[in-house]
Design an enzyme around this catalytic site. Structure first.
Site, PDB file in Angstrom:
ATOM      1  N   GLY A  54     -67.091 -83.112 -84.187  1.00 18.00           N
ATOM      2  CA  GLY A  54     -67.788 -83.073 -85.452  1.00 18.00           C
ATOM      3  C   GLY A  54     -69.299 -83.015 -85.119  1.00 18.00           C
ATOM      4  O   GLY A  54     -69.667 -82.608 -84.316  1.00 18.00           O
ATOM      5  N   CYS A  55     -69.837 -83.306 -86.387  1.00 20.86           N
ATOM      6  CA  CYS A  55     -71.563 -83.567 -86.222  1.00 20.86           C
ATOM      7  C   CYS A  55     -71.888 -84.411 -84.861  1.00 20.86           C
ATOM      8  O   CYS A  55     -71.530 -85.699 -85.030  1.00 20.86           O
ATOM      9  CB  CYS A  55     -72.032 -83.931 -87.456  1.00 20.86           C
ATOM     10  SG  CYS A  55     -73.802 -84.412 -87.848  1.00 20.86           S
ATOM     11  N   PHE A  56     -72.961 -84.190 -84.299  1.00 25.97           N
ATOM     12  CA  PHE A  56     -73.375 -84.793 -83.278  1.00 25.97           C
ATOM     13  C   PHE A  56     -74.324 -86.069 -83.671  1.00 25.97           C
ATOM     14  O   PHE A  56     -74.269 -87.221 -82.762  1.00 25.97           O
ATOM     15  CB  PHE A  56     -74.043 -84.185 -82.175  1.00 25.97           C
ATOM     16  CG  PHE A  56     -75.187 -83.152 -82.432  1.00 25.97           C
ATOM     17  CD1 PHE A  56     -75.585 -83.130 -83.803  1.00 25.97           C
ATOM     18  CD2 PHE A  56     -75.591 -81.937 -81.649  1.00 25.97           C
ATOM     19  CE1 PHE A  56     -76.698 -82.106 -84.018  1.00 25.97           C
ATOM     20  CE2 PHE A  56     -76.270 -81.045 -81.974  1.00 25.97           C
ATOM     21  CZ  PHE A  56     -77.006 -81.106 -83.042  1.00 25.97           C
ATOM     22  N   TYR A 197     -76.947 -86.826 -96.121  1.00 23.98           N
ATOM     23  CA  TYR A 197     -75.808 -86.742 -95.206  1.00 23.98           C
ATOM     24  C   TYR A 197     -75.752 -88.054 -94.277  1.00 23.98           C
ATOM     25  O   TYR A 197     -74.274 -88.290 -94.175  1.00 23.98           O
ATOM     26  CB  TYR A 197     -76.036 -85.464 -94.115  1.00 23.98           C
ATOM     27  CG  TYR A 197     -74.927 -85.283 -93.229  1.00 23.98           C
ATOM     28  CD1 TYR A 197     -73.751 -84.616 -93.291  1.00 23.98           C
ATOM     29  CD2 TYR A 197     -74.970 -86.158 -91.710  1.00 23.98           C
ATOM     30  CE1 TYR A 197     -72.810 -84.374 -92.590  1.00 23.98           C
ATOM     31  CE2 TYR A 197     -73.909 -85.742 -91.011  1.00 23.98           C
ATOM     32  CZ  TYR A 197     -72.877 -84.765 -91.441  1.00 23.98           C
ATOM     33  OH  TYR A 197     -71.891 -84.756 -90.401  1.00 23.98           O
TER      34      TYR A 197
END
Length: 222
Positions: A54-56, A197
Site C-alpha cells: 500500500g502507501c509507502f 491522509y
C-alpha cells in the site's frame, strides 16, 4: 498541494487507471518476476529488506517503529521501467509498486520477523491495494534476496492462508532494484502529522500494528 493524498484522489486514480492495474501481466514484467534475485550485501553490520504494502508513508512508519530497524526509505520497486516517479508509478503502467527499503541490524531482528511485521501490519487478503489506496502501484509484494528468504516468505504465506482460509494477496518477487522516492515522501508521517491522509489512514494503521506487536516496538517509538 499536488502531493497530498486523500481518499477522493485515490478513487479518481482507481477509476482512471483501473485498466492498467494488472501491470504484472505485461510481458516485460514477467522477465522481472522470473529474474534471478540481486543480493544486497551486509554493510557495516546492517542488512536490507524490501517490502510493498500500500502507501509507502504507512509502511515506512510501521517499520521505523520496530526494534533493530535503523532506517526506512520510501521508494519504488518491482517494475520494468527505469527511474520511476510518483507520477509515473501512479499510472499503473510501470509495474512498480510503492515500496520501502528497511535497513536493519540482523543481530537484533531477523528477516523472518520482518516478514511477520509485514503480514501483521496490513490486510493480507486485499488485492491491488491497502485500505483506500487501490491500483497495481499499491499492491502487496515481498522481495527476496536469496532462496532462503524466498522459502521463508512462501512458508509464512502458506501458513497464513491456511489460518485465514483465504488467498493471500502478496506477490513474491526476486529483488532487482530499489528506486528512492522524491524527497518530500521521506519521513512523511513524522513530518506531516496533521495531514488528513496521515490522520485518517497512516496513524490508525500504525496504531493497529503497535497494539498487535508491543514486544517489537522501540522504546522511543513515535
Amino acid at each position: 498541494m499536488p502531493y497530498l493524498k486523500s481518499i477522493f484522489s485515490s478513487i479518481i486514480i482507481m477509476l482512471l487507471f483501473s485498466c492498467n492495474n494488472l501491470a504484472q501481466e505485461n510481458p516485460k514484467q514477467q522477465s522481472i518476476i522470473n529474474a534471478k534475485p540481486v543480493e544486497v550485501p551486509i554493510q557495516n553490520g546492517l542488512a536490507k529488506a524490501y517490502f510493498a504494502s500500500g502507501c509507502f508513508w504507512c509502511v515506512e512508519a510501521v517499520y521505523e517503529s520496530v526494534i533493530g530497524v535503523e532506517e526506512v526509505i520510501s521508494g519504488y520497486a518491482g517494475g520494468h521501467t527505469k527511474n520511476p516517479t510518483y507520477a509515473s508509478s501512479n499510472t499503473g503502467k510501470t509495474g512498480h509498486a510503492e515500496a520501502v527499503e528497511v535497513i536493519y541490524n540482523p543481530d537484533i531482528i531477523n528477516f523472518s520477523t520482518l516478514v511477520d511485521v509485514y503480514f501483521g501490519s496490513q490486510n493480507p487478503t486485499q488485492v491491488n491495494g491497502q485500505g483506500p489506496d487501490t491500483g497495481s502501484q499499491y499492491r502487496s509484494i515481498i522481495f527476496y534476496l536469496n532462496e532462503e528468504q524466498k522459502q521463508i516468505i512462501e512458508s509464512k504465506k502458506e501458513n497464513l492462508s491456511k489460518k485465514l482460509n483465504a488467498t493471500i494477496a502478496a506477490e513474491v518477487y526476486p529483488f532487482q532494484k530499489f528506486w528512492v522516492a522524491e524527497d518530500y515522501h521521506q519521513n512523511y508521517e513524522k513530518l506531516h502529522p496533521e495531514d488528513p491522509y496521515v490522520q485518517n489512514v497512516s496513524i490508525p494503521r500504525l496504531n493497529k500494528f503497535k497494539s498487535k506487536f508491543p514486544e517489537l516496538l522501540k522504546d522511543n517509538k513515535h
